[in-house]
Write a protein that holds these residues in place. Structure first.
Motif, PDB file in Angstrom:
ATOM      1  N   LYS A 305       0.819  -1.209   0.000  1.00  0.00           N
ATOM      2  CA  LYS A 305       0.000   0.000   0.000  1.00  0.00           C
ATOM      3  C   LYS A 305       0.855   1.262   0.000  1.00  0.00           C
ATOM      4  O   LYS A 305       0.450   2.288  -0.545  1.00  0.00           O
ATOM      5  CB  LYS A 305      -0.940  -0.011   1.203  1.00  0.00           C
ATOM      6  CG  LYS A 305      -2.027  -1.080   1.082  1.00  0.00           C
ATOM      7  CD  LYS A 305      -2.967  -1.093   2.265  1.00  0.00           C
ATOM      8  CE  LYS A 305      -4.056  -2.132   2.053  1.00  0.00           C
ATOM      9  NZ  LYS A 305      -4.997  -2.236   3.194  1.00  0.00           N
ATOM     10  N   GLY A 308       2.664   1.085  -3.833  1.00  0.00           N
ATOM     11  CA  GLY A 308       1.712   1.029  -4.935  1.00  0.00           C
ATOM     12  C   GLY A 308       2.296   0.477  -6.221  1.00  0.00           C
ATOM     13  O   GLY A 308       1.641   0.506  -7.266  1.00  0.00           O
ATOM     14  N   ARG A 309       3.516  -0.049  -6.154  1.00  0.00           N
ATOM     15  CA  ARG A 309       4.173  -0.531  -7.373  1.00  0.00           C
ATOM     16  C   ARG A 309       4.136  -2.055  -7.488  1.00  0.00           C
ATOM     17  O   ARG A 309       3.957  -2.587  -8.584  1.00  0.00           O
ATOM     18  CB  ARG A 309       5.621  -0.044  -7.418  1.00  0.00           C
ATOM     19  CG  ARG A 309       5.734   1.476  -7.537  1.00  0.00           C
ATOM     20  CD  ARG A 309       7.189   1.916  -7.633  1.00  0.00           C
ATOM     21  NE  ARG A 309       7.285   3.369  -7.789  1.00  0.00           N
ATOM     22  CZ  ARG A 309       8.422   4.030  -7.889  1.00  0.00           C
ATOM     23  NH1 ARG A 309       9.583   3.371  -7.859  1.00  0.00           N
ATOM     24  NH2 ARG A 309       8.409   5.350  -8.023  1.00  0.00           N
TER      25      ARG A 309
END
Length: 439
Positions: A305, A308-309
């Motif tokens: 989280k 985000g990758r």
């Protein structure tokens, strides 16, 4: 609303998640050193190893995620804190330590030869099994609470009954460090379980487990977490009392032991003979597996989280791989490195929980959070450097003037003073901010 059976399963899951490497290693050694003062040392241990984690769990579960505790900090400070916390709980310290305990206390006593490749292969297999359960976070209550924990409790009960009915010896003498400070020594030993840090992560895990059952209302989440937490508190407290008493009566087998895990192994072998190796293996492997599942899940969830990758499964794989590599440094080495890291981050974690409890009464949130955590973090850095043997003499002489610094609690009184000052200053007209509402 969960049924009684599901609530009990949730409580057993919480107990099993907390019951890991540190919970097995530290109480027997602390009990051995405390000797006749073992009840006092156990009380201190349970304050930081049971009471504070319980309060933290309730707080975090109600918020939904541990990261909500730091929402009043600058984003960079919150990121540094949580990244450090999850690295300590995950691949750098806690997870490798768990794998080492499983190998040295669960696998080797079964008669398998110790070798570098053996430890590598075991860590791969152990983390691989953990990875299987981590990939199914929605089934955490069922797989851990209803399947693994009852077996673990049965095995632990056998050891507890053996210790109480047939102790190895009388209670030993109190060592020098515990003569005048058994409570504080026990309290500091409770630090090393990492359970306040774990509760910051597991609180979110409990909230997500309840969410998978359709329970998302904060009030209901708090209520069910409270009920489940009481089950965990009762079980952990009984376990720690037994392990402290085991350590206090272990003098004939404790000579030369470098950690409490070795004391526990020797004691169980004396109680149960050859069957003791299998009993010990079952306890250790199950306890460590449940903990590594909880730690790996929460760490992967945070980094997925945060960045985000990479998705959650990829972070799980990276964390498990890193844990496997670092585990090969050995248990004693990891314990030596872990202690300074804990002295650095543990006080800040406790402060975040305290500040959350007082949040609605703080007139200026940035001032209270910044001043309190800033002071505590600086002094904790001194504690960490001292524990690592890296504190310069000039700084050490200055910090030793602080009350309780010799006990690695030098941050406590300055932190409370900083909080009180921030509350007084925050009421000044030009510093007062809008009164926050309790989440």
């Amino acid at each position: 609303m969960l049924s009684r059976n599901h609530t009990a399963a949730l409580g057993m899951m919480v107990f099993a998640l907390f019951l890991g490497a540190g919970n097995v290693i530290f109480p027997p050694m602390a009990g051995y050193l405390a000797g006749e003062a073992w009840p006092i040392a156990a009380l201190g241990f349970m304050l930081t190893g049971v009471g504070l984690p319980f309060l933290t769990l309730l707080t975090v579960a109600g918020l939904g995620r541990g990261e909500a505790l730091s929402r009043d900090l600058p984003p960079w400070a919150a990121t540094v804190f949580w990244s450090l916390l999850y690295l300590i709980l995950g691949p750098l310290f806690a997870m490798p330590r768990v794998a080492n305990v499983a190998y040295e206390m669960g696998w080797l006593p079964l008669g398998f030869a110790h070798s570098p490749w053996g430890s590598v292969l075991f860590a791969l297999a152990f983390n691989g099994i953990g990875l299987y359960f981590m990939l199914k976070p929605g089934q955490m209550i069922d797989s851990v609470g209803r399947l693994m924990t009852p077996v673990l409790l049965l095995l632990l009960s056998a050891v507890a009954l053996g210790v109480m009915l047939k102790p190895l010896a009388g209670v030993g003498a109190t060592s020098a460090d515990y003569v005048d400070g058994a409570f504080v020594e026990g309290l500091l030993s409770g630090y090393q379980t990492m359970d306040v840090l774990s509760a910051m992560a597991f609180g979110g895990l409990v909230a997500r487990a309840l969410s998978s059952k359709g329970i998302t209302q904060p009030r209901m989440v708090r209520l069910l977490t409270f009920k489940a937490g009481l089950i965990s508190v009762a079980l952990l407290s009984l376990l720690y009392l037994c392990l402290f008493y085991l350590g206090a009566t272990s003098a004939p087998v404790a000579a030369g032991a470098s950690n409490g895990g070795q004391i526990l192994m020797r004691y169980v072998a004396w109680l149960f003979g050859d069957a003791g190796s299998w009993l010990m293996a079952g306890i250790v492997l199950l306890a460590c597996l449940t903990t590594v599942v909880g730690l790996g899940s929460t760490c992967a969830d945070y980094f997925a989280k945060q960045t985000g990758r990479l998705a959650y499964p990829y972070w799980l794989a990276l964390i498990s791989a890193a844990s496997t590599l670092i585990a090969n440094f050995g248990l004693d080495a990891l314990i030596r490195v872990t202690v300074p890291a804990l002295y650095l981050i543990y006080p800040s974690a406790i402060c975040l929980v305290l500040l959350q409890a007082l949040r609605s009464r703080l007139p200026n949130l940035p001032l209270s959070y910044g001043l309190t955590l800033g002071i505590v973090s600086l002094i904790s850095l001194g504690d960490a450097l001292k524990a690592a043997g890296l504190l310069p003499a000039a700084l050490r002489d200055g910090l030793e003037q602080l009350p309780l610094f010799s006990l690695s609690l030098g941050w406590l009184l300055p932190g409370l003073l900083a909080l009180a000052v921030s509350m007084m200053l925050g009421r000044l007209p030009w510093l007062a901010s809008e009164q926050p509402s309790r989440p």
